[in-house]
Structures are given as C-alpha cells and as structure tokens.
Scaffold this active site. Structure first.
Site, mmCIF file in Angstrom:
data_model
loop_
_atom_site.group_PDB
_atom_site.id
_atom_site.type_symbol
_atom_site.label_atom_id
_atom_site.label_comp_id
_atom_site.label_asym_id
_atom_site.label_seq_id
_atom_site.Cartn_x
_atom_site.Cartn_y
_atom_site.Cartn_z
ATOM 1 N N CYS A 36 45.913 30.376 4.486
ATOM 2 C CA CYS A 36 47.133 30.799 3.795
ATOM 3 C C CYS A 36 46.667 31.619 2.603
ATOM 4 O O CYS A 36 46.134 31.073 1.642
ATOM 5 C CB CYS A 36 47.957 29.602 3.343
ATOM 6 N N CYS A 55 49.147 31.058 -0.776
ATOM 7 C CA CYS A 55 49.095 29.781 -1.510
ATOM 8 C C CYS A 55 48.169 28.861 -0.733
ATOM 9 O O CYS A 55 46.983 29.174 -0.616
ATOM 10 C CB CYS A 55 50.480 29.213 -1.776
ATOM 11 N N SER A 56 48.685 27.785 -0.194
ATOM 12 C CA SER A 56 47.806 26.887 0.557
ATOM 13 C C SER A 56 48.594 26.157 1.635
ATOM 14 O O SER A 56 48.424 24.966 1.835
ATOM 15 C CB SER A 56 47.153 25.870 -0.371
ATOM 16 N N CYS A 57 49.464 26.891 2.344
ATOM 17 C CA CYS A 57 50.293 26.262 3.370
ATOM 18 C C CYS A 57 49.386 25.584 4.408
ATOM 19 O O CYS A 57 48.356 26.139 4.796
ATOM 20 C CB CYS A 57 51.167 27.302 4.051
#
Lengths: 210, 198
Positions: free
Chosen positions: B106, B109-111
């Site tokens: 991702c 962000c950090s999905c």
C-alpha cells in the site's frame, strides 16, 4: 495532496529493514493507542478518509521520522482538537510538546460536485489513462500513475469517493476498478521486466483512451 | 488511573507520554471507555492474526471447490471459516502459479487485510517497502530473501482503494499426505503478503 505519504516510486529510502519475530505491538502504548484511536474515531464520527488525511497533513519531517502508531496518535489528537472535542490547552496541560498535523488547505466547496454512480462506465480490457489530478486535499490517486495508461483488469464495488468523505463527510459513490499498468509505462527505461503493477482506482480518476 | 497499566521500569519516551496524555484525556471526558480499550487490545493481541489467513490457505490447498470460491469471492470464502471484520469487507485472493508471483503493498498508507493477517509488520508500513515495491519488486523481493525467477511474472498489488489482498501461495510439493491442520502451521504471514515463497 501531493504529500510525503504518497511514497510509490520514490527513491533513496534504502533497504527494507525486517525486525525478526516482530511482536504485534512494540510496548503497551502501541496497543492502547490502536484501541484509543478506534474508539475516538467512532465517538467523533470521523471516517477513514478524514483519519488518513489527518495523517497526510503531518509535517513531512515528523511523518518520516515517526512510527505508524505515532501517526495514529498525531492524527487522532488533531481531529479531536479540530472538532472541539478536546482542546490544545487540554494537551498542553499534560505534556510539554504535542505536535499536531497542519490544517487542511481545502474547503468542502473545493470538492467538485458529483452524483452518486454505481454503474461502471468502463469494462474489463478497456484502455484507460489516469487523470493528471493535483487536488490539494485527500485523494487516493497515487502520484506515480498519474497521466499513465493502463488496462482495466477487474471491476470492483462502487464505493464512497474519498475526497467527498474527507472534506464533506458525504458518501458519494463511484465505481472502483483494479487497473493493470505495465512496468515500462510507469518507470520507462528503469522498469524491471515482467513486473506489472495493479492499482485500485475510483472511476473519477480515470478516462477512457480511445 | 495511570497505575492501571503503567508499570514501566524505564522512563516514558515522549511519544509514550503523549499517548498516555491522550488516553487519559479521552477516558476522563468519557469519549472512550477503558473497557473498550481493553477489549480491542485483547482481540488484536490474541485472536486476530496470520493464523486466520493460514487456515484459509490450507483449506484452499486441500479443497479445490473452496479454492475456486476463494478466488471468485474472497470475502465470502473467509466468512465460511468465520473470519471477517474491520479491513476485511472486500478480500481478494490472488493465486501464485508456476508463471505468476503476487505481492501486496500500500503505497499511500498501510492498507492490509486485518481479519486474515492481523496488523501489518513495521517493514510493510515503512517508506522503503512502500516506495520501492511498485518500482523494483524483483530487487526488493530478492533483498528480502525471496528469489523469483526472471520468467515468473511478478504482479504487484497496490491496495489503494477498497480491496484488501491475500496471496494464496503455491502448495509445497510433497505435502499430499499432510493434514489440513499441519499445512496451516506451515503457512507464514510473509508468504501471504508475497514476500516469501514456501
């Protein structure tokens, strides 16, 4: 916004550093912060795009030098202060320094009008180009694919447009797609062979290539 | 209330002080309850993690019909095993084959698919991984100890909208006699992100 969070394709960060046997949380504060964030976002009616944008609005130097859960801490405190649920004085009374994110630079009116739309305009196999968007607020259209051509690989759910959720708290639906980009289209002569990138995109970010 | 959870032998760091200040403020104002905090902490520390994804993978390895359903509708297929929750509303399973290796990132962000993998490791959330995986995946994978032959296509999935990806690794050869439960014990988080090949 063309912010520091939009990292895809940037250079200079060095190797990926893996911590062996990493625990879910490093210390109690990360676990509690994770839970506090969930509770506070729910209590304030803040949606995920608002939360993400509060992280994106962090000072870039702070963003790059702080942990994931410090991002959460900063963003949650920022939203609560902006909403008036807590005050800057409340925080200052407890700790000597509590950096918050910068104010948003766009107004609700800056988000273009759009009608909810669930029926996809594009079909699997369609050639599309990513619009060259430079919206100053929250967006989920990464910089490294803007202006690039891809092919629709998958049609996904219609979902709320992040720009509307972040800046108007409105749910305006748009179809989403998985779009395949050849590596050479993205990275030109620097591309690795045989390594396409699939990016999930809202229809409003795309235009048909005819 | 600080003594409820605060037996730190070392002095608090700045960020710990800030986190504690915010938590105290929110519980004092009644915005978040201590009980809620404890429940969430316990769930993500104990019950939600890659062991859930490993069960999905092992089931797909032993049950071709389940595998077909998983690849057709990941969300429904994990729900069959009682798995779901935040960040799991739209699960897409992508299958590694002799010709294709999948890896998830991702960049914005950090999905990450929490219900099947738990919360992401720090490296997944780090600028090096997020910046480089879309640009030089074969190099990054090799650096992480995952050598993908040049003739195998690497598909990088940047989860920038609603979908959350689970990589279905190839079943290791010579495991025909291994039980589903024992297979699940061999499936790693990294294989389900796509940075390792079992």
């Amino acid at each position: 916004m063309d912010g520091v969070h939009d990292l895809g394709g940037m250079q200079g960060f060095g190797p990926v550093e893996v911590e062996p046997d990493e625990p879910t949380f490093h210390g109690e504060w990360e676990a509690r912060m994770f839970a506090v964030a969930g509770g506070a976002l729910g209590a304030g009616g803040f949606n995920t795009p608002m939360f993400r944008h509060a992280i994106e609005r962090m000072d870039p130097g702070h963003y790059l030098t702080s942990s994931y859960f410090e991002h959460w801490l900063t963003a949650v405190a920022t939203l609560l202060v902006e909403e008036g649920m807590i005050s800057r004085d409340d925080l200052d009374a407890r700790v000597s320094s509590f950096p918050l994110s910068r104010p948003t630079t766009v107004d609700a009116d800056d988000v273009d009008g759009a009608s909810p739309r669930e029926t996809p305009r594009f079909a699997v196999g369609d050639a599309v180009r990513v619009r060259d968007l430079h919206f100053g607020g929250h967006s989920r259209c990464p910089r490294y694919i803007r202006g690039r051509r891809g092919v629709v690989a998958r049609i996904d759910v219609a979902a709320p447009i992040p720009e509307f959720e972040a800046h108007r708290r409105e749910r305006v639906l748009d179809p989403t797609y998985g779009v395949r980009f050849d590596a050479a289209e993205l990275w030109s002569e620097a591309a690795e062979a045989n390594a396409p990138v699939y990016v999930d995109l809202y229809e409003q970010y795309l235009e048909l290539v005819t | 209330m600080t003594d409820d959870h605060g037996h730190h032998p070392a002095p608090l760091t700045d960020v710990e002080r800030r986190a504690r200040a915010l938590e105290e403020l929110l519980t004092e104002k009644g915005i978040v309850s201590p009980e809620f905090i404890d429940q969430v902490v316990e769930a993500y520390a104990q019950d939600i993690g890659p062991m859930n994804g490993a069960k999905v993978v092992a089931r797909a390895w032993v049950d071709p019909e389940y595998k077909r359903r998983l690849l057709a509708d990941g969300t429904a297929a994990i729900a069959e095993l009682g798995i779901g929750g935040p960040e799991g509303d739209h699960i897409v399973a992508v299958e590694n084959t002799p010709d294709v290796h999948n890896v998830v990132v991702c960049t914005l962000c950090s999905c990450y698919p929490w219900p099947v993998l738990g919360l992401p490791p720090t490296w997944y959330k780090s600028p090096p991984y997020r910046s480089r995986m879309v640009r030089e995946p074969r190099t990054v994978l090799a650096e992480m100890g995952c050598d993908v032959p040049d003739d195998v296509e690497i598909r990088v999935w940047d989860s920038s909208a609603e979908m959350r990806y689970l990589v279905l690794p190839a079943r290791p050869p010579g495991t025909d006699a291994v039980s589903e439960e024992d297979l699940a014990a061999t499936v790693t988080r990294d294989a389900m992100i796509g940075v390792a090949r079992p």
